[in-house]
Design a protein around this motif. Structure first.
Motif, PDB file in Angstrom:
ATOM      1  N   PHE A 195      28.187  38.734  29.979  1.00 31.94           N
ATOM      2  CA  PHE A 195      29.247  38.329  29.049  1.00 31.94           C
ATOM      3  C   PHE A 195      28.609  37.790  27.777  1.00 31.94           C
ATOM      4  CE2 PHE A 195      32.365  35.380  27.308  1.00 31.94           C
ATOM      5  CZ  PHE A 195      33.528  36.122  27.371  1.00 31.94           C
ATOM      6  N   PRO A 196      29.126  38.156  26.585  1.00 26.83           N
ATOM      7  CA  PRO A 196      30.404  38.827  26.326  1.00 26.83           C
ATOM      8  C   PRO A 196      30.323  40.347  26.228  1.00 26.83           C
ATOM      9  CG  PRO A 196      29.541  38.019  24.274  1.00 26.83           C
ATOM     10  CD  PRO A 196      28.544  37.601  25.344  1.00 26.83           C
ATOM     11  N   ALA A 197      29.143  40.935  26.420  1.00 33.15           N
ATOM     12  CA  ALA A 197      29.010  42.380  26.244  1.00 33.15           C
ATOM     13  C   ALA A 197      29.915  43.155  27.206  1.00 33.15           C
ATOM     14  CB  ALA A 197      27.552  42.795  26.443  1.00 33.15           C
ATOM     15  N   MET A 198      30.031  42.675  28.453  1.00 32.21           N
ATOM     16  CA  MET A 198      30.870  43.331  29.452  1.00 32.21           C
ATOM     17  C   MET A 198      31.830  42.311  30.050  1.00 32.21           C
ATOM     18  SD  MET A 198      28.134  45.731  31.502  1.00 32.21           S
ATOM     19  CE  MET A 198      27.226  47.036  30.670  1.00 32.21           C
ATOM     20  N   PRO A 199      32.971  42.080  29.397  1.00 30.97           N
ATOM     21  CA  PRO A 199      33.916  41.063  29.885  1.00 30.97           C
ATOM     22  C   PRO A 199      34.373  41.296  31.313  1.00 30.97           C
ATOM     23  CG  PRO A 199      34.509  41.814  27.674  1.00 30.97           C
ATOM     24  CD  PRO A 199      33.427  42.731  28.167  1.00 30.97           C
ATOM     25  N   ALA A 200      34.433  42.566  31.744  1.00 28.50           N
ATOM     26  CA  ALA A 200      34.898  42.865  33.109  1.00 28.50           C
ATOM     27  C   ALA A 200      34.001  42.237  34.159  1.00 28.50           C
ATOM     28  CB  ALA A 200      34.974  44.376  33.317  1.00 28.50           C
ATOM     29  N   THR A 201      32.718  42.065  33.837  1.00 31.89           N
ATOM     30  CA  THR A 201      31.811  41.469  34.821  1.00 31.89           C
ATOM     31  C   THR A 201      32.146  40.000  35.054  1.00 31.89           C
ATOM     32  OG1 THR A 201      30.163  40.923  33.117  1.00 31.89           O
ATOM     33  CG2 THR A 201      29.966  43.072  34.219  1.00 31.89           C
ATOM     34  N   LEU A 202      32.536  39.297  34.006  1.00 31.16           N
ATOM     35  CA  LEU A 202      32.906  37.888  34.168  1.00 31.16           C
ATOM     36  C   LEU A 202      34.215  37.770  34.949  1.00 31.16           C
ATOM     37  CD1 LEU A 202      32.443  34.908  33.630  1.00 31.16           C
ATOM     38  CD2 LEU A 202      33.613  35.182  31.418  1.00 31.16           C
ATOM     39  N   ASP A 203      35.199  38.612  34.627  1.00 27.38           N
ATOM     40  CA  ASP A 203      36.464  38.597  35.379  1.00 27.38           C
ATOM     41  C   ASP A 203      36.200  38.834  36.863  1.00 27.38           C
ATOM     42  OD1 ASP A 203      37.877  38.179  33.071  1.00 27.38           O
ATOM     43  OD2 ASP A 203      38.638  40.230  32.896  1.00 27.38           O
ATOM     44  N   ALA A 204      35.333  39.795  37.161  1.00 31.13           N
ATOM     45  CA  ALA A 204      35.033  40.118  38.557  1.00 31.13           C
ATOM     46  C   ALA A 204      34.394  38.926  39.263  1.00 31.13           C
ATOM     47  CB  ALA A 204      34.112  41.332  38.620  1.00 31.13           C
ATOM     48  N   ASP A 205      33.478  38.271  38.586  1.00 31.52           N
ATOM     49  CA  ASP A 205      32.816  37.107  39.173  1.00 31.52           C
ATOM     50  C   ASP A 205      33.817  35.990  39.445  1.00 31.52           C
ATOM     51  OD1 ASP A 205      30.239  35.661  39.808  1.00 31.52           O
ATOM     52  OD2 ASP A 205      31.006  34.358  38.231  1.00 31.52           O
ATOM     53  N   LEU A 206      34.741  35.779  38.513  1.00 35.30           N
ATOM     54  CA  LEU A 206      35.741  34.723  38.686  1.00 35.30           C
ATOM     55  C   LEU A 206      36.701  35.057  39.824  1.00 35.30           C
ATOM     56  CD1 LEU A 206      36.495  33.924  34.928  1.00 35.30           C
ATOM     57  CD2 LEU A 206      35.234  32.504  36.561  1.00 35.30           C
ATOM     58  N   LEU A 207      37.092  36.315  39.949  1.00 34.66           N
ATOM     59  CA  LEU A 207      37.984  36.708  41.046  1.00 34.66           C
ATOM     60  C   LEU A 207      37.308  36.494  42.397  1.00 34.66           C
ATOM     61  CD1 LEU A 207      39.532  39.989  39.580  1.00 34.66           C
ATOM     62  CD2 LEU A 207      40.740  37.844  40.018  1.00 34.66           C
ATOM     63  N   ALA A 208      36.030  36.812  42.471  1.00 34.32           N
ATOM     64  CA  ALA A 208      35.299  36.591  43.717  1.00 34.32           C
ATOM     65  C   ALA A 208      35.237  35.108  44.062  1.00 34.32           C
ATOM     66  CB  ALA A 208      33.891  37.176  43.599  1.00 34.32           C
ATOM     67  N   LYS A 209      35.037  34.277  43.056  1.00 42.27           N
ATOM     68  CA  LYS A 209      34.995  32.825  43.287  1.00 42.27           C
ATOM     69  C   LYS A 209      36.370  32.308  43.723  1.00 42.27           C
ATOM     70  CE  LYS A 209      31.082  31.408  40.375  1.00 42.27           C
ATOM     71  NZ  LYS A 209      30.441  32.701  40.239  1.00 42.27           N
ATOM     72  N   MET A 210      37.440  32.846  43.135  1.00 43.25           N
ATOM     73  CA  MET A 210      38.792  32.461  43.546  1.00 43.25           C
ATOM     74  C   MET A 210      39.028  32.809  45.017  1.00 43.25           C
ATOM     75  SD  MET A 210      41.091  33.712  40.313  1.00 43.25           S
ATOM     76  CE  MET A 210      40.620  33.304  38.634  1.00 43.25           C
ATOM     77  N   ALA A 211      38.541  33.975  45.410  1.00 42.37           N
ATOM     78  CA  ALA A 211      38.700  34.391  46.804  1.00 42.37           C
ATOM     79  C   ALA A 211      37.979  33.419  47.734  1.00 42.37           C
ATOM     80  CB  ALA A 211      38.174  35.811  46.991  1.00 42.37           C
ATOM     81  N   ASP A 212      36.800  32.967  47.318  1.00 32.70           N
ATOM     82  CA  ASP A 212      36.058  31.992  48.123  1.00 32.70           C
ATOM     83  C   ASP A 212      36.852  30.695  48.277  1.00 32.70           C
ATOM     84  OD1 ASP A 212      33.972  33.752  48.411  1.00 32.70           O
ATOM     85  OD2 ASP A 212      32.795  32.908  46.752  1.00 32.70           O
ATOM     86  N   ASP A 213      37.692  30.388  47.288  1.00 30.72           N
ATOM     87  CA  ASP A 213      38.524  29.174  47.330  1.00 30.72           C
ATOM     88  C   ASP A 213      39.841  29.393  48.057  1.00 30.72           C
ATOM     89  OD1 ASP A 213      36.616  27.735  45.940  1.00 30.72           O
ATOM     90  OD2 ASP A 213      37.493  28.143  43.974  1.00 30.72           O
ATOM     91  N   GLY A 214      40.044  30.606  48.586  1.00 32.99           N
ATOM     92  CA  GLY A 214      41.236  30.878  49.372  1.00 32.99           C
ATOM     93  C   GLY A 214      42.449  31.337  48.597  1.00 32.99           C
ATOM     94  N   VAL A 215      42.267  31.683  47.318  1.00 38.05           N
ATOM     95  CA  VAL A 215      43.411  32.085  46.487  1.00 38.05           C
ATOM     96  C   VAL A 215      44.098  33.333  47.038  1.00 38.05           C
ATOM     97  CG1 VAL A 215      44.073  32.934  44.198  1.00 38.05           C
ATOM     98  CG2 VAL A 215      42.484  31.010  44.401  1.00 38.05           C
ATOM     99  N   PHE A 216      43.347  34.239  47.646  1.00 40.97           N
ATOM    100  CA  PHE A 216      43.909  35.519  48.094  1.00 40.97           C
ATOM    101  C   PHE A 216      44.098  35.581  49.612  1.00 40.97           C
ATOM    102  CE2 PHE A 216      41.390  36.400  44.208  1.00 40.97           C
ATOM    103  CZ  PHE A 216      42.443  36.736  43.371  1.00 40.97           C
ATOM    104  N   GLY A 217      44.063  34.440  50.254  1.00 38.55           N
ATOM    105  CA  GLY A 217      44.264  34.418  51.690  1.00 38.55           C
ATOM    106  C   GLY A 217      43.077  34.983  52.443  1.00 38.55           C
ATOM    107  N   ASP A 218      43.354  35.571  53.589  1.00 36.11           N
ATOM    108  CA  ASP A 218      42.284  36.092  54.438  1.00 36.11           C
ATOM    109  C   ASP A 218      41.835  37.448  53.901  1.00 36.11           C
ATOM    110  OD1 ASP A 218      40.443  36.418  56.406  1.00 36.11           O
ATOM    111  OD2 ASP A 218      41.883  36.810  58.016  1.00 36.11           O
ATOM    112  N   ALA A 219      40.952  37.397  52.929  1.00 38.27           N
ATOM    113  CA  ALA A 219      40.431  38.612  52.312  1.00 38.27           C
ATOM    114  C   ALA A 219      39.014  38.342  51.833  1.00 38.27           C
ATOM    115  CB  ALA A 219      41.306  39.051  51.139  1.00 38.27           C
ATOM    116  N   LEU A 220      38.216  39.393  51.795  1.00 35.52           N
ATOM    117  CA  LEU A 220      36.862  39.311  51.253  1.00 35.52           C
ATOM    118  C   LEU A 220      36.859  40.009  49.901  1.00 35.52           C
ATOM    119  CD1 LEU A 220      34.867  40.245  54.484  1.00 35.52           C
ATOM    120  CD2 LEU A 220      35.149  37.968  53.493  1.00 35.52           C
TER     121      LEU A 220
END
Length: 331
Positions: A195-220
């Motif tokens: 980032f900022p060259a590839m914004p999608a990479t930062l979004d992906a990293d944040l979504l993975a971190k949200m999943a670790d916090d349980g935002v998406f329920g029982d999902a990897l």
């Protein structure tokens, strides 16, 4: 469900034929798909549109076309509005796009007075397909299974919040298909945050971190992941990516509609893989066939929509049973 054929068989075994409103219907490729669904016992079509043009288009397709329910509505916008209205009245359970832009149909579904989308909810396209098997590289193939791709047709350039919602929609579809703990890969051009060259990479990293916090329920959820790392255990091993999603993704979430559409068409045209695509996120699954879709893909798309509608109906009935007051002993 391990394949599109499993979905079709499950719908047929269910025994209750759902009614699907097709609007506007005066186009051969739409008529052919709807008539095939009726012949195979998947859905009962309700045709809406210009009667004269539809009858002319169906003349060589179905000799008893006049026996099907038809609502004469020459104006395309009115035909789409009528389809939505029929669903709200409980007279149909599905909506299928005819010869009209996807944007026109989804605008009617999204209309506030339609009441089909919960406040804050979004629509997104989820595509199901059989995971490709590679006879020459058996080490990259596993047991037959379904994979999901999102979003190849609705959200043009989703921000982080929109990607969260797109992922939630895809996870709901995966769970409906029996994938208890879905594995979602958030795709990018590299597995490293750039980032900022590839914004999608930062979004992906944040979504993975949200999943670790349980935002998406029982999902990897893992990201960013390049496509090869998401689907190939060999690539994941060679690049030393130690993640349960890498090489085994059930869901592929693309950065934008362009990359999603390219991947969608690569699967269908280069690999000749049938794809079942349904717009989800509203109370009614919406089938949005493309002229370029194969007959098998159009048929499978209707089957997936019916399957999801049956699943949603089962969940609704279960919720009613769970909230019903107990019956008095002396009743």
């Amino acid at each position: 469900m391990k394949s599109l054929d499993d979905i079709i068989r499950a719908v047929q075994a269910h025994g209750s034929t759902m009614r699907v409103a097709i609007a506007p219907c005066a186009e051969r490729f739409v008529l052919r798909a709807a008539l095939m669904a009726a012949e195979k016992g998947l859905a009962q079509p309700v045709f809406i549109g210009h009667r004269e043009r539809a009858c002319a288009a169906a003349e060589t397709l179905c000799p008893n076309f006049a026996d099907f329910e038809f609502i004469d509505c020459p104006d395309d916008n009115e035909a789409v509005a009528k389809a939505v209205d029929l669903y709200r009245q409980g007279k149909v359970q599905l909506i299928m796009k005819g010869l009209v832009s996807t944007a026109t149909l989804l605008k009617a579904v999204l209309a506030k007075d339609a009441g089909l989308v919960a406040p804050g909810g979004i629509l997104s396209l989820v595509t199901a397909f059989d995971a490709p098997q590679h006879p020459q590289h058996p080490e990259t193939s596993g047991e037959p299974r379904l994979m999901l791709l999102t979003d190849a047709g609705v959200n043009i350039r989703p921000n982080l919040q929109r990607k969260m919602d797109i992922l939630k929609n895809a996870l709901e579809v995966a769970r409906a298909l029996g994938i208890v703990r879905p594995r979602a890969a958030i795709l990018a051009a590299t597995e490293k945050v750039n980032f900022p060259a590839m914004p999608a990479t930062l979004d992906a990293d944040l979504l993975a971190k949200m999943a670790d916090d349980g935002v998406f329920g029982d999902a990897l959820v893992a990201g960013p992941l390049a496509l090869d790392l998401a689907v190939s255990p060999v690539s994941a091993r060679l690049k030393r990516i130690d993640n349960p999603v890498a090489g085994h993704a059930d869901i592929l979430l693309t950065p934008d509609i362009e990359s999603g559409n390219i991947l969608h068409k690569a699967l269908s045209t280069l690999l000749n893989i049938p794809l079942a695509s349904v717009v989800v996120g509203s109370r009614v699954p919406v089938v949005v066939p493309s002229r370029g879709d194969s007959e098998q893909s159009k048929f499978a798309s209707i089957a997936l929509a019916v399957f999801l509608a049956q699943h949603n109906g089962a969940l609704h009935n279960e919720a009613l049973r769970n909230t019903s007051p107990p019956t008095p002993n002396n009743a």
